[in-house]
Design a protein around this motif. Structure first.
Motif, PDB file in Angstrom:
ATOM      1  N   THR A 175       0.827  -1.213   0.000  1.00  0.00           N
ATOM      2  CA  THR A 175       0.000   0.000   0.000  1.00  0.00           C
ATOM      3  C   THR A 175       0.861   1.263   0.000  1.00  0.00           C
ATOM      4  N   SER A 176       2.130   1.115  -0.364  1.00  0.00           N
ATOM      5  CA  SER A 176       3.031   2.267  -0.352  1.00  0.00           C
ATOM      6  C   SER A 176       2.801   3.158  -1.576  1.00  0.00           C
ATOM      7  N   PHE A 177       3.101   4.438  -1.407  1.00  0.00           N
ATOM      8  CA  PHE A 177       2.959   5.422  -2.480  1.00  0.00           C
ATOM      9  C   PHE A 177       4.336   5.846  -2.986  1.00  0.00           C
ATOM     10  N   ARG A 178       4.378   6.266  -4.257  1.00  0.00           N
ATOM     11  CA  ARG A 178       5.580   6.845  -4.838  1.00  0.00           C
ATOM     12  C   ARG A 178       5.313   8.311  -5.168  1.00  0.00           C
ATOM     13  N   ARG A 218      -0.154   5.418  -6.277  1.00  0.00           N
ATOM     14  CA  ARG A 218      -0.067   3.957  -6.149  1.00  0.00           C
ATOM     15  C   ARG A 218      -0.989   3.328  -7.189  1.00  0.00           C
TER      16      ARG A 218
END
Length: 328
Positions: free
Chosen positions: A214-217, A250
């Motif tokens: 569930t990580s964002f960039r 994401r």
């Protein structure tokens, strides 16, 4: 077992039977009566009807656990206190592992146990699909009602004071419905925990190897793009992102990504809105559940649970600011 312990067992047995026979709130008690004025009523009824499926078996498992725990606690402790402690412990165990225990009692070999769990997962996934569709359609309907009110105030067909009153009523309705969806999601996840426990017994590692990133960039939108409530071109717009805006992103599918703007607003945009698609990464690929295959069905069940939970969270976030009139 002492006379006192037998009394405790009898009490807990009676309570569990009463719990099993207790009549839940009526539909009107849960979602209000139909006064004929709500154009989203059919979507609300559809969502409510799916909640009954997910709530039922968990309560039965907890009740059985309480009775079993009372028996065990009373037998070991030979007193009221032992039975009471056993009942509390049993209730927790019943809720967490009652499904597996019941399946093991009905299926005495591994093949039939696996087949039975797989069959239940197929039904669970089908109901989750129904629930997701019902919730999506209800939220689409509510946010479009908000758009209609804004348009009416803007063109003068609705007085501003009346528009504010209508929007306040709509906001309250939507918040209640999101709370209903949160309750359903909690029930879904409780049942999911039981399925995970059962599947790990027949297919070790099946639920542990599912990607749940569930990580964002950090990325930059290449063109002005509307934010949508869902990853679907037909979904209502809930905001906009300016060209060259810095966002957190994401991917959720091959065609859509969840973004968070600098102001904290979240919504879905097409992946084509990013000039460099590689920079935003790729969405996890979940193999479709294969009928009869507990391993793949469990993985797709986890994906469905996560997707529903995320859609409820997204709707709640959007509703926080999505039911206001434009400044005027």
């Amino acid at each position: 077992m002492s006379v006192q312990a037998r009394r405790v067992v009898a009490v807990f047995t009676s309570l569990s039977l009463l719990a099993g026979c207790a009549t839940p709130l009526t539909r009107d008690g849960r979602i209000g009566s139909d006064d004929g004025t709500d154009s989203c009523r059919s979507q609300l009824v559809a969502l409510d009807s799916t909640g009954n499926f997910f709530a039922e078996d968990i309560l039965k498992g907890a009740a059985l656990g309480a009775v079993g725990g009372a028996l065990l606690g009373g037998a070991i402790g030979q007193n009221w206190r032992g039975a009471a402690i056993g009942a509390a412990t049993g209730a927790a165990a019943g809720a967490a592992g009652g499904y597996l225990y019941a399946q093991q009692q009905r299926n005495k070999d591994q093949a039939s146990l696996t087949a039975s769990i797989a069959g239940d997962l197929e039904r669970e996934n089908a109901e989750l699909d129904r629930t997701q569709i019902a919730f999506d359609q209800l939220m689409d309907c509510r946010f479009r009602q908000a758009q209609t009110i804004r348009a009416g105030v803007a063109n003068g067909s609705i007085d501003r004071a009346a528009g504010q009153a209508q929007m306040a009523q709509l906001r309250e309705r939507t918040q209640r419905e999101i709370a209903l969806a949160e309750t359903i999601s909690q029930s879904v996840n409780k049942r999911g925990a039981e399925f995970d426990t059962a599947v790990e017994t027949v297919a070790p590692g099946a639920t542990k190897n599912v990607s749940r990133d569930t990580s964002f960039r950090n990325a930059q939108i290449s063109r002005a793009t509307p934010l949508r409530l869902r990853p679907d071109a037909a979904s209502p717009e809930i905001g906009n992102v300016d060209a060259r805006a810095a966002v957190k992103v994401r991917p959720v599918s091959a065609n859509y990504a969840l973004v968070e703007t600098a102001s904290g607003q979240r919504g879905y945009v097409p992946t084509e809105a990013f000039a460099n698609r590689r920079a935003i990464g790729t969405a996890p690929v979940v193999r479709a559940g294969v009928p009869g295959d507990a391993r793949s069905l469990a993985a797709s069940n986890i994906a469905r649970r996560d997707n529903f939970s995320e859609s409820v969270t997204q709707a709640k976030t959007a509703a926080a600011s999505g039911f206001e009139l434009a400044a005027g």
